[in-house]
Design an enzyme around this catalytic site. Structure first.
Site, PDB file in Angstrom:
ATOM      1  N   ASN A 154       0.799  -1.233   0.000  1.00 33.98           N
ATOM      2  CA  ASN A 154       0.000   0.000   0.000  1.00 33.98           C
ATOM      3  C   ASN A 154       0.831   1.282   0.000  1.00 33.98           C
ATOM      4  O   ASN A 154       0.349   2.316  -0.443  1.00 33.98           O
ATOM      5  CB  ASN A 154      -1.009  -0.012   1.153  1.00 33.98           C
ATOM      6  CG  ASN A 154      -0.351   0.077   2.499  1.00 33.98           C
ATOM      7  OD1 ASN A 154       0.700  -0.506   2.722  1.00 33.98           O
ATOM      8  ND2 ASN A 154      -0.951   0.819   3.409  1.00 33.98           N
ATOM      9  N   GLU A 252       5.144  -4.198  12.268  1.00 34.81           N
ATOM     10  CA  GLU A 252       4.169  -3.098  12.262  1.00 34.81           C
ATOM     11  C   GLU A 252       2.970  -3.555  11.448  1.00 34.81           C
ATOM     12  O   GLU A 252       3.102  -3.924  10.280  1.00 34.81           O
ATOM     13  CB  GLU A 252       4.791  -1.828  11.685  1.00 34.81           C
ATOM     14  CG  GLU A 252       5.920  -1.262  12.538  1.00 34.81           C
ATOM     15  CD  GLU A 252       5.496  -0.897  13.958  1.00 34.81           C
ATOM     16  OE1 GLU A 252       4.323  -0.543  14.176  1.00 34.81           O
ATOM     17  OE2 GLU A 252       6.346  -1.002  14.873  1.00 34.81           O
ATOM     18  N   CYS A 286      -2.722   2.035   6.698  1.00 31.59           N
ATOM     19  CA  CYS A 286      -2.803   1.410   8.026  1.00 31.59           C
ATOM     20  C   CYS A 286      -3.357   2.400   9.034  1.00 31.59           C
ATOM     21  O   CYS A 286      -3.942   2.002  10.040  1.00 31.59           O
ATOM     22  CB  CYS A 286      -1.433   0.921   8.449  1.00 31.59           C
ATOM     23  SG  CYS A 286      -0.181   2.206   8.361  1.00 31.59           S
ATOM     24  N   GLU A 467       9.622   2.974  14.259  1.00 30.30           N
ATOM     25  CA  GLU A 467      10.158   3.262  12.930  1.00 30.30           C
ATOM     26  C   GLU A 467      10.210   4.775  12.747  1.00 30.30           C
ATOM     27  O   GLU A 467       9.553   5.527  13.459  1.00 30.30           O
ATOM     28  CB  GLU A 467       9.249   2.663  11.846  1.00 30.30           C
ATOM     29  CG  GLU A 467       9.170   1.166  11.912  1.00 30.30           C
ATOM     30  CD  GLU A 467       8.796   0.559  10.569  1.00 30.30           C
ATOM     31  OE1 GLU A 467       7.608   0.475  10.266  1.00 30.30           O
ATOM     32  OE2 GLU A 467       9.728   0.202   9.818  1.00 30.30           O
TER      33      GLU A 467
HETATM   34  P1  NAD Z   1       0.329  -8.956   4.085  1.00 27.94           P
HETATM   35  O1  NAD Z   1       0.505  -9.304   5.525  1.00 27.94           O
HETATM   36  O2  NAD Z   1      -0.566  -9.799   3.276  1.00 27.94           O
HETATM   37  O3  NAD Z   1       1.745  -8.977   3.351  1.00 27.94           O
HETATM   38  C1  NAD Z   1       2.830  -8.197   3.802  1.00 27.94           C
HETATM   39  C2  NAD Z   1       4.117  -8.820   3.286  1.00 27.94           C
HETATM   40  O4  NAD Z   1       4.314 -10.069   3.935  1.00 27.94           O
HETATM   41  C3  NAD Z   1       4.114  -9.110   1.784  1.00 27.94           C
HETATM   42  O5  NAD Z   1       5.386  -8.824   1.242  1.00 27.94           O
HETATM   43  C4  NAD Z   1       3.823 -10.592   1.749  1.00 27.94           C
HETATM   44  O6  NAD Z   1       4.275 -11.223   0.577  1.00 27.94           O
HETATM   45  C5  NAD Z   1       4.578 -11.073   2.963  1.00 27.94           C
HETATM   46  N1  NAD Z   1       4.147 -12.366   3.507  1.00 27.94           N
HETATM   47  C6  NAD Z   1       2.928 -12.942   3.403  1.00 27.94           C
HETATM   48  N2  NAD Z   1       2.925 -14.135   4.033  1.00 27.94           N
HETATM   49  C7  NAD Z   1       4.169 -14.325   4.541  1.00 27.94           C
HETATM   50  C8  NAD Z   1       4.784 -15.352   5.308  1.00 27.94           C
HETATM   51  N3  NAD Z   1       4.135 -16.437   5.673  1.00 27.94           N
HETATM   52  N4  NAD Z   1       6.087 -15.194   5.677  1.00 27.94           N
HETATM   53  C9  NAD Z   1       6.764 -14.079   5.337  1.00 27.94           C
HETATM   54  N5  NAD Z   1       6.233 -13.085   4.592  1.00 27.94           N
HETATM   55  C10 NAD Z   1       4.947 -13.194   4.212  1.00 27.94           C
HETATM   56  O7  NAD Z   1      -0.116  -7.413   4.051  1.00 27.94           O
HETATM   57  P2  NAD Z   1      -0.475  -6.538   2.763  1.00 27.94           P
HETATM   58  O8  NAD Z   1      -1.812  -6.967   2.250  1.00 27.94           O
HETATM   59  O9  NAD Z   1       0.670  -6.483   1.822  1.00 27.94           O
HETATM   60  O10 NAD Z   1      -0.594  -5.080   3.416  1.00 27.94           O
HETATM   61  C11 NAD Z   1      -1.722  -4.612   4.073  1.00 27.94           C
HETATM   62  C12 NAD Z   1      -1.562  -4.692   5.586  1.00 27.94           C
HETATM   63  O11 NAD Z   1      -0.405  -3.961   5.979  1.00 27.94           O
HETATM   64  C13 NAD Z   1      -2.710  -4.062   6.346  1.00 27.94           C
HETATM   65  O12 NAD Z   1      -3.049  -4.882   7.448  1.00 27.94           O
HETATM   66  C14 NAD Z   1      -2.132  -2.743   6.834  1.00 27.94           C
HETATM   67  O13 NAD Z   1      -2.743  -2.210   7.975  1.00 27.94           O
HETATM   68  C15 NAD Z   1      -0.726  -3.114   7.086  1.00 27.94           C
HETATM   69  N6  NAD Z   1       0.130  -1.921   7.094  1.00 27.94           N
HETATM   70  C16 NAD Z   1       0.661  -1.499   8.291  1.00 27.94           C
HETATM   71  C17 NAD Z   1       1.450  -0.352   8.328  1.00 27.94           C
HETATM   72  C18 NAD Z   1       2.093   0.104   9.602  1.00 27.94           C
HETATM   73  O14 NAD Z   1       3.062   0.853   9.534  1.00 27.94           O
HETATM   74  N7  NAD Z   1       1.597  -0.301  10.766  1.00 27.94           N
HETATM   75  C19 NAD Z   1       1.704   0.365   7.157  1.00 27.94           C
HETATM   76  C20 NAD Z   1       1.128  -0.082   5.963  1.00 27.94           C
HETATM   77  C21 NAD Z   1       0.363  -1.239   5.945  1.00 27.94           C
END
Ligand code: NAD
Length: 488
Positions: A154, A252, A286, A467
């Site tokens: 995102n 995060e 997020c 961060e």
């Molecule tokens: P996601 O958890 O589906 O994926 C995040 C990353 O993790 C991707 O690169 C994905 O390929 C990887 N991943 C997935 N399964 C894995 C595994 N088993 N082992 C290791 N890596 C794995 O999240 P998304 O859909 O890409 O992003 C949206 C989410 O991110 C939302 O929940 C949002 O709130 C959160 N987010 C948080 C922040 C913050 O700073 N707190 C900022 C932006 C987004």
């Protein structure tokens, strides 16, 4: 800018195709007929090769001075700045946010590298007073080793930037796995760093699935620290994998961010903040406002203004002029958003505006939906508790400030929280009592200053290291304490 971009993984300073010869193609969320970019789909072999390259590159990079490393970061900032329009356009085509939003995000990456380049002049330790004369007591800041970064789609350039810049400044070498829906910006960041003179193997980029590349990084004993941003479920799993070998972990994750509107608030201000924080970035932030908690006395007036503003938003291709809100990133994300809306209605929420897919005219091949406002939401409904990650705002009624605070704190997440009021005392009480990592008074719940610490509490974060800001170096370095006796 149109045309298919072809990328390769960056391993040991070379741009390499995947051994299994499989490719990942990304499509434009505003028109899914358009293929934006093609990547070699890496797997375990690529992840392991990247880790080996990072391990080999570590001693030389760690041996350089922080100032020399900082020069590379500053130079990368200049390179990104010169390519800002081109990168922002590509970001919009791959992820869907509007060009204005994408331009702001690329600018953020430029500024982050500039910030950490300058910070290199302050990187070091501290001198402490010793109990005895003729003794020197000081700390030295040292790099950790090979660090893995796993990022979401995102903010495809800002988040890789805010992890990479401090990781590199501190002298670590890195393997970065971007999220599959939008890897282009991470690859472009890598290209800018290579052009800026980053030595071979210091940064390695592997596109691939979480369950292959991500799992390999999470389980590898080579990785001494892993910083992840993404969903709570995946973050929890990786945190457990790292804990087993006591590797450093920074997770995060999601949010269910409230904006409280008190009866004394300027309602026009409140509505405009909620619209920007809830529907900006298509709600895919997020820190997006997904719950608006309104004192009952002003609820009808607030809701009426909110619906009118939501209805006036222009939804469309983020590259088209005048568009306020782009599409969902993918068909799956759109479907999930619509299911949440239907589920809320089934649980008794009232659809005040939106709730439908938009697939007319130019929007026929994209993942568009209406900005959606749900009323009559109670705090226990699924829509009031779970992260949707789309343009859906749930409006809840509160009896008074204390009731609003109780509702706001009644979820498992604690990332960002906003309050709209003219009452300074309540504003300060909110800052005291809200369970969130970021508090905004009369401001949107989204939007962060790069020089300030950022992170959540509760289920939004492992809450061990922040961060962003100068303090970001804490996660990516360790302190060594040195006692030196020169009295004899
Ligand atoms: P996601 O958890 O589906 O994926 C995040 C990353 O993790 C991707 O690169 C994905 O390929 C990887 N991943 C997935 N399964 C894995 C595994 N088993 N082992 C290791 N890596 C794995 O999240 P998304 O859909 O890409 O992003 C949206 C989410 O991110 C939302 O929940 C949002 O709130 C959160 N987010 C948080 C922040 C913050 O700073 N707190 C900022 C932006 C987004």
């Amino acid at each position: 800018m149109t045309g298919l971009k072809q990328y390769a993984n960056l391993i040991g300073g070379e741009w390499v195709p995947a051994t299994a010869n499989q490719r990942l193609e990304t499509r434009n969320p505003a028109d899914a007929r358009e293929i934006v970019a093609s990547y070699p789909l890496g797997g375990t072999a690529e992840a392991e090769a990247a880790l080996a390259a990072a391990r080999d590159a570590f001693p030389a990079w760690a041996g350089m001075t922080a100032v020399a490393r900082g020069r590379v970061l500053s130079k990368a900032s200049q390179i990104l700045d010169a390519r800002k329009t081109e990168l922002a356009t590509l970001l919009t085509r791959e992820e869907g946010k509007t060009l204005a939003e994408a331009t702001g995000e690329v600018q953020r990456a430029v500024d982050i590298f500039r910030f950490f380049g300058g910070l290199s002049y302050t990187w070091g330790g501290q001198t402490l007073p010793h109990d005895l004369p003729g003794n020197l007591l000081f700390t030295r800041r040292e790099p950790l080793g090979v660090v893995a970064l796993i990022t979401p789609w995102n903010f495809p350039i800002a988040i890789p930037a805010w992890k990479l810049a401090p990781a590199l400044l501190c002298g670590n070498t890195v393997v970065l796995k971007p999220a599959s829906p939008a890897p282009a910006m991470a690859m472009e960041l890598g290209a800018a760093l290579v052009e800026a003179g980053l030595p071979k193997g210091v940064l390695n980029l592997v596109v691939g699935e979480g369950r292959t590349v991500g799992e390999t990084l999470a389980n590898s004993p080579t990785v001494v620290a892993l910083s992840f941003t993404g969903s709570a479920g995946v973050g929890q799993k990786i945190h457990e994998q790292l804990a087993r070998r006591m590797a450093r972990s920074q997770m995060e994750m999601g949010g269910k961010n409230p904006t409280i509107v008190l009866a004394d608030a300027d309602l026009d201000l409140a509505v405009s903040l909620v619209i920007r924080a809830g529907f900006g970035l298509t709600g895919q932030a997020c820190t997006a406002t997904s719950r608006v908690i309104v004192e009952r006395g002003v609820l009808p007036a607030f809701t009426e203004k909110l619906v009118a503003k939501a209805a006036a938003l222009k939804v469309g291709n983020g590259l088209a002029p005048g568009v306020d809100m782009g599409p969902a990133v993918s068909e799956g994300q759109l479907a999930s958003n619509l299911v949440y809306v239907q589920g809320a209605v089934a649980q008794g929420a009232r659809l005040l505006f939106g709730g439908r897919r938009l697939n007319d005219g130019d929007r026929a091949h994209g993942w568009f939906m209406e900005p959606t406002v749900l009323g009559n939401v109670s705090p226990t409904m699924t829509i009031a508790c779970e992260e949707v990650f789309g343009p859906v705002i749930a409006v809840l009624a509160a009896e008074d400030f204390d009731d609003a605070l109780r509702i706001a704190n009644g979820v498992e997440f604690g990332l960002s929280a906003s309050l709209v009021t003219r009452d300074l005392k309540k504003a300060m009480l909110y800052a005291d009592r809200i369970e969130a990592g970021v508090v905004k008074i009369n401001q949107i719940s989204t939007g962060l200053a790069l020089q300030a610490p950022f992170g959540g509490v509760k289920r939004s974060s492992t809450d061990s290291f922040k961060e962003q800001g100068a303090g970001a170096v804490e996660f990516y370095s360790r302190l060594k304490t040195v006692y030196l006796d020169y009295s004899a």
